[in-house]
Motif scaffolding. Structure first.
Motif, mmCIF file in Angstrom:
data_model
loop_
_atom_site.group_PDB
_atom_site.id
_atom_site.type_symbol
_atom_site.label_atom_id
_atom_site.label_comp_id
_atom_site.label_asym_id
_atom_site.label_seq_id
_atom_site.Cartn_x
_atom_site.Cartn_y
_atom_site.Cartn_z
ATOM 1 N N ALA A 49 19.416 -69.891 49.211
ATOM 2 C CA ALA A 49 19.648 -69.766 50.659
ATOM 3 C C ALA A 49 20.440 -68.495 50.976
ATOM 4 C CB ALA A 49 20.379 -70.996 51.184
ATOM 5 N N LEU A 50 21.397 -68.151 50.130
ATOM 6 C CA LEU A 50 22.182 -66.930 50.356
ATOM 7 C C LEU A 50 21.337 -65.678 50.147
ATOM 8 C CD1 LEU A 50 25.517 -67.987 48.630
ATOM 9 C CD2 LEU A 50 25.007 -67.893 51.089
ATOM 10 N N HIS A 51 20.461 -65.680 49.135
ATOM 11 C CA HIS A 51 19.544 -64.557 48.913
ATOM 12 C C HIS A 51 18.676 -64.350 50.156
ATOM 13 C CE1 HIS A 51 20.013 -63.556 44.634
ATOM 14 N NE2 HIS A 51 20.083 -64.853 44.375
ATOM 15 N N LEU A 52 18.084 -65.436 50.636
ATOM 16 C CA LEU A 52 17.179 -65.336 51.784
ATOM 17 C C LEU A 52 17.926 -64.927 53.047
ATOM 18 C CD1 LEU A 52 14.912 -68.442 51.137
ATOM 19 C CD2 LEU A 52 14.421 -66.040 50.636
ATOM 20 N N GLU A 53 19.135 -65.430 53.224
ATOM 21 C CA GLU A 53 19.945 -65.054 54.386
ATOM 22 C C GLU A 53 20.239 -63.554 54.373
ATOM 23 O OE1 GLU A 53 24.536 -65.743 55.451
ATOM 24 O OE2 GLU A 53 23.373 -67.595 55.209
ATOM 25 N N ARG A 54 20.624 -63.035 53.209
ATOM 26 C CA ARG A 54 20.934 -61.605 53.091
ATOM 27 C C ARG A 54 19.695 -60.755 53.326
ATOM 28 N NH1 ARG A 54 20.527 -57.719 49.565
ATOM 29 N NH2 ARG A 54 19.819 -59.037 47.878
ATOM 30 N N LEU A 55 18.572 -61.152 52.723
ATOM 31 C CA LEU A 55 17.340 -60.387 52.920
ATOM 32 C C LEU A 55 16.914 -60.383 54.387
ATOM 33 C CD1 LEU A 55 15.265 -61.444 49.794
ATOM 34 C CD2 LEU A 55 16.202 -59.181 50.280
ATOM 35 N N THR A 56 17.027 -61.535 55.046
ATOM 36 C CA THR A 56 16.669 -61.629 56.464
ATOM 37 C C THR A 56 17.578 -60.733 57.302
ATOM 38 O OG1 THR A 56 15.864 -63.882 56.171
ATOM 39 C CG2 THR A 56 16.444 -63.226 58.407
ATOM 40 N N ARG A 57 18.870 -60.832 57.074
ATOM 41 C CA ARG A 57 19.833 -60.012 57.818
ATOM 42 C C ARG A 57 19.582 -58.526 57.613
ATOM 43 N NH1 ARG A 57 24.593 -60.773 55.009
ATOM 44 N NH2 ARG A 57 23.975 -58.914 53.883
ATOM 45 N N ILE A 69 9.968 -65.300 55.747
ATOM 46 C CA ILE A 69 10.576 -66.111 54.685
ATOM 47 C C ILE A 69 9.519 -66.911 53.939
ATOM 48 C CG2 ILE A 69 12.145 -68.049 54.228
ATOM 49 C CD1 ILE A 69 13.581 -65.471 54.738
ATOM 50 N N GLY A 70 8.502 -67.405 54.634
ATOM 51 C CA GLY A 70 7.428 -68.150 53.979
ATOM 52 C C GLY A 70 6.750 -67.304 52.923
ATOM 53 N N ARG A 71 6.515 -66.038 53.234
ATOM 54 C CA ARG A 71 5.876 -65.141 52.262
ATOM 55 C C ARG A 71 6.809 -64.876 51.079
ATOM 56 N NH1 ARG A 71 4.301 -59.189 51.964
ATOM 57 N NH2 ARG A 71 2.563 -59.300 50.513
ATOM 58 N N VAL A 72 8.082 -64.709 51.370
ATOM 59 C CA VAL A 72 9.057 -64.497 50.293
ATOM 60 C C VAL A 72 9.068 -65.709 49.361
ATOM 61 C CG1 VAL A 72 11.513 -64.194 49.759
ATOM 62 C CG2 VAL A 72 10.493 -62.952 51.675
ATOM 63 N N ARG A 73 9.073 -66.910 49.939
ATOM 64 C CA ARG A 73 9.047 -68.130 49.117
ATOM 65 C C ARG A 73 7.754 -68.230 48.315
ATOM 66 N NH1 ARG A 73 12.771 -72.102 50.057
ATOM 67 N NH2 ARG A 73 14.179 -71.787 51.810
ATOM 68 N N GLU A 74 6.625 -67.893 48.947
ATOM 69 C CA GLU A 74 5.336 -67.922 48.246
ATOM 70 C C GLU A 74 5.339 -66.973 47.046
ATOM 71 O OE1 GLU A 74 0.964 -66.029 48.790
ATOM 72 O OE2 GLU A 74 1.957 -66.700 50.626
ATOM 73 N N CYS A 75 5.833 -65.766 47.253
ATOM 74 C CA CYS A 75 5.898 -64.793 46.145
ATOM 75 C C CYS A 75 6.827 -65.295 45.042
ATOM 76 C CB CYS A 75 6.371 -63.438 46.657
ATOM 77 S SG CYS A 75 5.168 -62.569 47.669
ATOM 78 N N GLY A 76 7.959 -65.860 45.433
ATOM 79 C CA GLY A 76 8.890 -66.400 44.448
ATOM 80 C C GLY A 76 8.269 -67.522 43.637
ATOM 81 N N ARG A 77 7.567 -68.433 44.315
ATOM 82 C CA ARG A 77 6.910 -69.536 43.599
ATOM 83 C C ARG A 77 5.849 -69.011 42.638
ATOM 84 N NH1 ARG A 77 7.000 -72.041 48.867
ATOM 85 N NH2 ARG A 77 8.569 -73.666 48.841
#
Length: 86
Positions: A49-57, A69-77
């Motif tokens: 959650a902190l990684h995604l928060e920082r990337l979004t910010r 964020i959905g794409r980031v999660r898809e790539c991570g998975r």
């Protein structure tokens, strides 16, 4: 194993595999943001959650654009071989 050899099957750009040579222009451009994450054996990522928060910010600050964020999660998975239900 050399550093460029270690990238094989590991580094992607826009969903496509890339070589160290492909990444060189981006590495020398000084604009962007990056995060790395360790995937534990159970598929969890500590502090996700902190990684995604920082990337979004940072995406908003640097490019005045929203991060998908959905794409980031898809790539991570995909890279961690985590089932889509997690």
């Amino acid at each position: 194993m050399s550093a460029p050899d270690m990238l094989v099957g590991m580094a992607t750009l826009n969903g496509k595999p890339v070589s160290a040579d492909d990444l060189l222009p981006l590495a020398l451009t000084n604009v962007g943001h990056f995060t790395s994450m360790r995937v534990d054996a159970d598929g969890s990522i500590r502090g996700l959650a902190l990684h995604l928060e920082r990337l979004t910010r940072d995406c908003t600050i640097v490019w005045d654009a929203a991060l998908d964020i959905g794409r980031v999660r898809e790539c991570g998975r995909r890279h961690a071989a985590i089932p889509a239900s997690s």
